[in-house]
Write a protein that holds these residues in place. Structure first.
Motif, PDB file in Angstrom:
ATOM      1  N   LEU A  52       0.813  -1.215   0.000  1.00 47.78           N
ATOM      2  CA  LEU A  52       0.000   0.000   0.000  1.00 47.78           C
ATOM      3  C   LEU A  52       0.847   1.267   0.000  1.00 47.78           C
ATOM      4  CD1 LEU A  52      -2.778  -1.072   2.543  1.00 47.78           C
ATOM      5  CD2 LEU A  52      -2.875  -1.116   0.041  1.00 47.78           C
ATOM      6  N   LEU A  53       1.783   1.370   0.940  1.00 40.21           N
ATOM      7  CA  LEU A  53       2.536   2.615   1.057  1.00 40.21           C
ATOM      8  C   LEU A  53       3.507   2.810  -0.105  1.00 40.21           C
ATOM      9  CD1 LEU A  53       3.827   4.303   4.205  1.00 40.21           C
ATOM     10  CD2 LEU A  53       5.401   4.049   2.301  1.00 40.21           C
ATOM     11  N   MET A  54       4.243   1.770  -0.486  1.00 41.51           N
ATOM     12  CA  MET A  54       5.249   1.933  -1.533  1.00 41.51           C
ATOM     13  C   MET A  54       4.637   2.328  -2.884  1.00 41.51           C
ATOM     14  SD  MET A  54       8.213   1.814  -0.185  1.00 41.51           S
ATOM     15  CE  MET A  54       9.229   1.714  -1.657  1.00 41.51           C
ATOM     16  N   PRO A  55       3.557   1.675  -3.335  1.00 38.33           N
ATOM     17  CA  PRO A  55       2.926   2.140  -4.584  1.00 38.33           C
ATOM     18  C   PRO A  55       2.373   3.559  -4.464  1.00 38.33           C
ATOM     19  CG  PRO A  55       2.207  -0.076  -4.050  1.00 38.33           C
ATOM     20  CD  PRO A  55       2.939   0.428  -2.853  1.00 38.33           C
ATOM     21  N   SER A  56       1.844   3.900  -3.281  1.00 39.62           N
ATOM     22  CA  SER A  56       1.322   5.252  -3.076  1.00 39.62           C
ATOM     23  C   SER A  56       2.440   6.287  -3.140  1.00 39.62           C
ATOM     24  CB  SER A  56       0.597   5.340  -1.728  1.00 39.62           C
ATOM     25  OG  SER A  56      -0.489   4.436  -1.678  1.00 39.62           O
ATOM     26  N   LEU A  57       3.587   5.951  -2.553  1.00 42.33           N
ATOM     27  CA  LEU A  57       4.742   6.840  -2.596  1.00 42.33           C
ATOM     28  C   LEU A  57       5.205   7.039  -4.040  1.00 42.33           C
ATOM     29  CD1 LEU A  57       7.021   8.415  -1.203  1.00 42.33           C
ATOM     30  CD2 LEU A  57       8.249   6.238  -0.947  1.00 42.33           C
ATOM     31  N   CYS A  58       5.241   5.963  -4.805  1.00 38.63           N
ATOM     32  CA  CYS A  58       5.638   6.057  -6.210  1.00 38.63           C
ATOM     33  C   CYS A  58       4.654   6.914  -6.992  1.00 38.63           C
ATOM     34  CB  CYS A  58       5.720   4.653  -6.813  1.00 38.63           C
ATOM     35  SG  CYS A  58       6.181   4.637  -8.555  1.00 38.63           S
ATOM     36  N   TRP A  59       3.371   6.693  -6.783  1.00 40.28           N
ATOM     37  CA  TRP A  59       2.350   7.460  -7.500  1.00 40.28           C
ATOM     38  C   TRP A  59       2.476   8.946  -7.173  1.00 40.28           C
ATOM     39  CZ3 TRP A  59      -1.685  10.624  -6.007  1.00 40.28           C
ATOM     40  CH2 TRP A  59      -2.607  10.964  -7.014  1.00 40.28           C
ATOM     41  N   GLY A  60       2.730   9.263  -5.902  1.00 43.46           N
ATOM     42  CA  GLY A  60       2.866  10.657  -5.512  1.00 43.46           C
ATOM     43  C   GLY A  60       4.044  11.330  -6.182  1.00 43.46           C
ATOM     44  N   LEU A  61       5.186  10.646  -6.254  1.00 44.99           N
ATOM     45  CA  LEU A  61       6.362  11.221  -6.892  1.00 44.99           C
ATOM     46  C   LEU A  61       6.158  11.379  -8.403  1.00 44.99           C
ATOM     47  CD1 LEU A  61       9.285   9.425  -5.010  1.00 44.99           C
ATOM     48  CD2 LEU A  61       8.604  11.824  -4.832  1.00 44.99           C
ATOM     49  N   LEU A  62       5.421  10.465  -8.995  1.00 40.94           N
ATOM     50  CA  LEU A  62       5.156  10.563 -10.431  1.00 40.94           C
ATOM     51  C   LEU A  62       4.287  11.775 -10.774  1.00 40.94           C
ATOM     52  CD1 LEU A  62       4.585   6.831 -11.447  1.00 40.94           C
ATOM     53  CD2 LEU A  62       6.481   8.323 -12.117  1.00 40.94           C
TER      54      LEU A  62
END
Length: 307
Positions: A239-249
């Motif tokens: 949950l957190l890692m994909p969310s972090l990636c999406w936010g940076l993108l």
């Protein structure tokens, strides 16, 4: 769209069946621990390098691949830092903190990510090339250097040896396959059709074999006794890692193919070799193995339908 949905449904069914088969083979004694070790080694020596070389040979070079690499390193570094802070705040014991920092941030981008992306986008080699860049430039590099150092630091086994870790990394056939694939890509050479056909067919066996190996790692007793730590680490990874990636993108302009590969790779379950290294350095190996198995199941239920 219908074709993509059908492909996802087929892959989802295959995921469940092969994970269950791997577990059943272990339970019946057919797939023992030495067999699983041999199987994972075989995957890294034959089908995975074939998949990587074949995909890169058909892709076009793009500066966006550098962006995938740099963003991937940034996301992983930030994730490990957040995992350390969370673990300290919760007062996790040393071994659990080590597993959180490694298994909670590094995904199974090689055994599952790249082959799955290749299956979902068979006619888009640029997407696969970006996936390979993330896998080799981020996951493989980090797990064989920083990841091992963390597990050794928080474990009860041998001390970390950087030279030995780098030697292990340089001996990986998939790394050499990546370099050869990039050389073919940059040179503009075309591989002979029979060779390319053979590489593609070998590469297609990566996911089924990897799922059998992952299924054999499922240990229900570890899931039951450490369910709180397990839930925390799996939630962090899925949950957190994909969310972090999406936010940076949202803050960085990457071409669509590169952003898609980066996001998909960030959603992959915990890297399988983390369980192997956790056992080697005695850093709660049962918990690490359970994280790999459960995060894979959750990926199958949560993320795969969204692809």
């Amino acid at each position: 769209m219908r074709t993509m949905n059908a492909t996802i449904q087929t892959l989802g069914a295959m995921f469940g069946l092969l994970l269950g088969l791997g577990w059943l083979l272990r339970r019946t004694g057919i797939l023992t621990e030495p067999h699983t070790t041999w199987l994972t080694n075989f995957i890294t020596i034959v089908p995975l390098p074939a998949l990587v070389m074949g995909a890169l040979a058909q892709a076009r070079f793009s500066p966006a691949l550098l962006g995938v690499w740099l963003l991937g390193l940034l996301i992983t570094g930030v994730g490990m830092g957040l995992a350390w802070l969370l673990g300290k705040w919760l007062g996790l014991r040393a071994g659990t903190l080590g597993v959180l920092m490694v298994s909670g941030t590094l995904g199974n981008t090689g055994f599952l990510g790249t082959p799955l992306i290749a299956a979902l986008y068979p006619h888009q080699p640029d997407v696969v090339a970006a996936a390979v860049t993330f896998d080799m430039g981020v996951t493989a590099l980090m797990v064989n250097t920083v990841g091992i150092a963390i597990l050794a630091h928080f474990g009860k086994g041998d001390h970390f040896d950087l030279r030995r870790s780098l030697k292990r990394l340089l001996q990986m056939p998939v790394l050499w396959a990546t370099w050869i694939g990039y050389a073919v890509m940059l040179s503009g050479l075309k591989l002979p059709a029979p060779l390319l056909f053979t590489l593609e067919r070998l590469g297609q066996t990566t996911v089924p074999l990897a799922l059998l190996a992952i299924g054999s790692l499922i240990r229900w007793h570890a899931i039951g006794t450490r369910w709180r730590a397990l839930l925390l680490i799996v939630a962090f990874k899925c949950l957190l890692m994909p969310s972090l990636c999406w936010g940076l993108l949202q803050l960085v302009a990457l071409p669509e193919f590169a952003a898609r590969a980066l996001l998909l790779q960030s959603a992959m379950p915990s890297v399988m070799v983390s369980a192997v290294y956790a056992a080697l350095y005695k850093t709660e190996p049962d918990l690490a193995a359970a994280v790999v198995a459960v995060s894979t199941l959750l990926f199958f239920l949560l993320w795969l339908p969204l692809f």
